[in-house]
Design an enzyme around this catalytic site. Structure first.
Site, PDB file in Angstrom:
ATOM      1  N   HIS A  37      51.593  43.367  44.928  1.00  0.00           N
ATOM      2  CA  HIS A  37      51.037  42.822  46.178  1.00  0.00           C
ATOM      3  C   HIS A  37      51.570  43.604  47.385  1.00  0.00           C
ATOM      4  O   HIS A  37      50.833  43.889  48.323  1.00  0.00           O
ATOM      5  CB  HIS A  37      51.439  41.355  46.365  1.00  0.00           C
ATOM      6  CG  HIS A  37      50.955  40.418  45.305  1.00  0.00           C
ATOM      7  ND1 HIS A  37      51.811  39.774  44.440  1.00  0.00           N
ATOM      8  CD2 HIS A  37      49.712  40.000  44.988  1.00  0.00           C
ATOM      9  CE1 HIS A  37      51.119  38.988  43.635  1.00  0.00           C
ATOM     10  NE2 HIS A  37      49.832  39.105  43.931  1.00  0.00           N
ATOM     11  N   ASP A 150      42.926  43.929  38.396  1.00  0.00           N
ATOM     12  CA  ASP A 150      41.831  42.992  38.125  1.00  0.00           C
ATOM     13  C   ASP A 150      40.509  43.742  38.325  1.00  0.00           C
ATOM     14  O   ASP A 150      39.782  43.505  39.298  1.00  0.00           O
ATOM     15  CB  ASP A 150      41.944  41.779  39.050  1.00  0.00           C
ATOM     16  CG  ASP A 150      43.235  41.032  38.823  1.00  0.00           C
ATOM     17  OD1 ASP A 150      43.296  40.247  37.874  1.00  0.00           O
ATOM     18  OD2 ASP A 150      44.211  41.254  39.573  1.00  0.00           O
TER      19      ASP A 150
HETATM   20  P1  AMP Z   1      46.796  37.635  42.648  1.00  0.00           P
HETATM   21  O1  AMP Z   1      47.838  37.054  43.527  1.00  0.00           O
HETATM   22  O2  AMP Z   1      47.258  37.838  41.240  1.00  0.00           O
HETATM   23  O3  AMP Z   1      45.473  36.929  42.753  1.00  0.00           O
HETATM   24  O4  AMP Z   1      46.568  39.102  43.183  1.00  0.00           O
HETATM   25  C1  AMP Z   1      46.221  39.355  44.517  1.00  0.00           C
HETATM   26  C2  AMP Z   1      45.749  40.779  44.626  1.00  0.00           C
HETATM   27  O5  AMP Z   1      46.798  41.651  44.220  1.00  0.00           O
HETATM   28  C3  AMP Z   1      44.554  41.061  43.700  1.00  0.00           C
HETATM   29  O6  AMP Z   1      43.642  41.920  44.346  1.00  0.00           O
HETATM   30  C4  AMP Z   1      45.208  41.725  42.519  1.00  0.00           C
HETATM   31  O7  AMP Z   1      44.344  42.604  41.812  1.00  0.00           O
HETATM   32  C5  AMP Z   1      46.322  42.504  43.212  1.00  0.00           C
HETATM   33  N1  AMP Z   1      47.366  42.795  42.236  1.00  0.00           N
HETATM   34  C6  AMP Z   1      48.010  41.923  41.417  1.00  0.00           C
HETATM   35  N2  AMP Z   1      48.868  42.572  40.609  1.00  0.00           N
HETATM   36  C7  AMP Z   1      48.764  43.886  40.919  1.00  0.00           C
HETATM   37  C8  AMP Z   1      49.383  45.075  40.421  1.00  0.00           C
HETATM   38  N3  AMP Z   1      50.275  45.046  39.438  1.00  0.00           N
HETATM   39  N4  AMP Z   1      49.023  46.258  40.984  1.00  0.00           N
HETATM   40  C9  AMP Z   1      48.099  46.298  41.973  1.00  0.00           C
HETATM   41  N5  AMP Z   1      47.479  45.225  42.482  1.00  0.00           N
HETATM   42  C10 AMP Z   1      47.803  44.035  41.964  1.00  0.00           C
END
Ligand code: AMP
Length: 284
Positions: A37, A150
């Site tokens: 993030h 994702d």
């Molecule tokens: P989430 O909180 O899991 O819904 O993720 C929020 C955003 O951060 C989404 O666009 C995810 O794809 C991105 N994200 C989560 N984990 C990663 C990662 N390891 N590398 C890059 N982006 C990430």
């Protein structure tokens, strides 16, 4: 950094910012923030005048009540981390603020959601499209940052932006990994020590598939990955697909493709993890 819980407060701030000619970068998250993030947030801070992050565990995108209830919530720690990356505003509303009435709107993304996450998590992308649309209307960003981790979500949001004419640029940031290759994820916090040691096998399986792309058939690679992962205790493969990176449709033969995406989902114990790798067949 200012923490905002009310939609009306954020709307007033956004209106003033846009009137002042400021460019707004937006990073929507479900919190339990990690380096993945933070990299999105740093990119936003570099490329925009103002960065807004949202932390909202969106109930409508969970198709499993225990996954929703057990999703890590660490707001105080998230606030401390956000202060290290030049985030200007955190939008952290509660569910009633976001959904004063139950949403009955239904999105359909056709073939794009008929595969992988869409097929295995019924209703998931309807919930994603609902919350992302709401947040785009409230935040009105110039640029919105999503992670390649994702991949199908990025494809769905790309189609959403085009179809509904959202006036913003979508940025897809590469997946950020731990030193042992495990894709960073808020759900990793739920793995016990043994499971945490096993979880990088997902990435190892993707690397094995990548290595064999030029030599073996799609069917052979898929069975090799399945066989490899059955040997890992506590790991249950849900799917492994070799797909076109834009349409996400499964490929039966990769010849003629410039790029392919290798996508995987598996349970490690009770925790469902996903990962992917986009491979350029002309260069890699
Ligand atoms: P989430 O909180 O899991 O819904 O993720 C929020 C955003 O951060 C989404 O666009 C995810 O794809 C991105 N994200 C989560 N984990 C990663 C990662 N390891 N590398 C890059 N982006 C990430």
């Amino acid at each position: 950094m200012e923490v905002i819980e009310q939609v009306s407060t954020l709307r007033a701030i956004v209106t003033a910012l846009r009137c002042g000619g400021k460019r707004i970068g937006f990073v929507p998250t479900m919190g339990a923030l990690h380096e993945g993030h933070l990299q999105l947030l740093r990119a936003s801070a570099r490329e925009n005048d103002v960065t807004i992050c949202s932390v909202f565990v969106n109930p409508t995108q969970f198709n499993n009540a225990s996954d929703y209830n057990l999703y890590p919530r660490t707001l105080e720690q998230d606030i401390s981390l956000l202060q290290t990356v030049s985030c200007d505003y955190l939008f952290a509303p509660n569910a009633e603020e976001v959904y004063p009435q139950q949403s009955v709107l239904q999105f359909s993304f056709g073939a794009l959601e008929a595969v992988m996450e869409g097929a295995h998590r019924p209703g998931h992308f309807n919930g994603v499209a609902t919350i992302v649309s709401k947040l785009f209307h409230i935040v009105q960003p110039h640029k919105a940052y999503f992670g390649q981790k994702d991949l199908q979500q990025v494809a769905i949001v790309r189609q959403l932006v085009q179809t509904l004419s959202f006036d913003l640029e979508l940025v897809c940031h590469p997946t950020v990994r731990e030193a042992d290759g495990l894709a960073m994820s808020s759900r990793n916090k739920r793995l016990n020590a043994t499971q945490r040691q096993l979880a990088p096998q997902l990435y190892k399986a993707l690397k094995m598939a990548k290595r064999d792309l030029q030599q073996k058939s799609v069917t052979a690679i898929k069975s090799e990955v399945a066989h490899y992962l059955t040997q890992v205790d506590e790991l249950e493969l849900e799917y492994f697909e070799i797909v076109d990176p834009l349409t996400l449709q499964p490929l039966h033969d990769v010849s003629g493709q410039e790029e392919v995406a290798l996508c995987i989902a598996a349970f490690v114990g009770e925790v469902r993890l996903i990962d992917n790798m986009v491979v350029n067949l002309k260069e890699d």
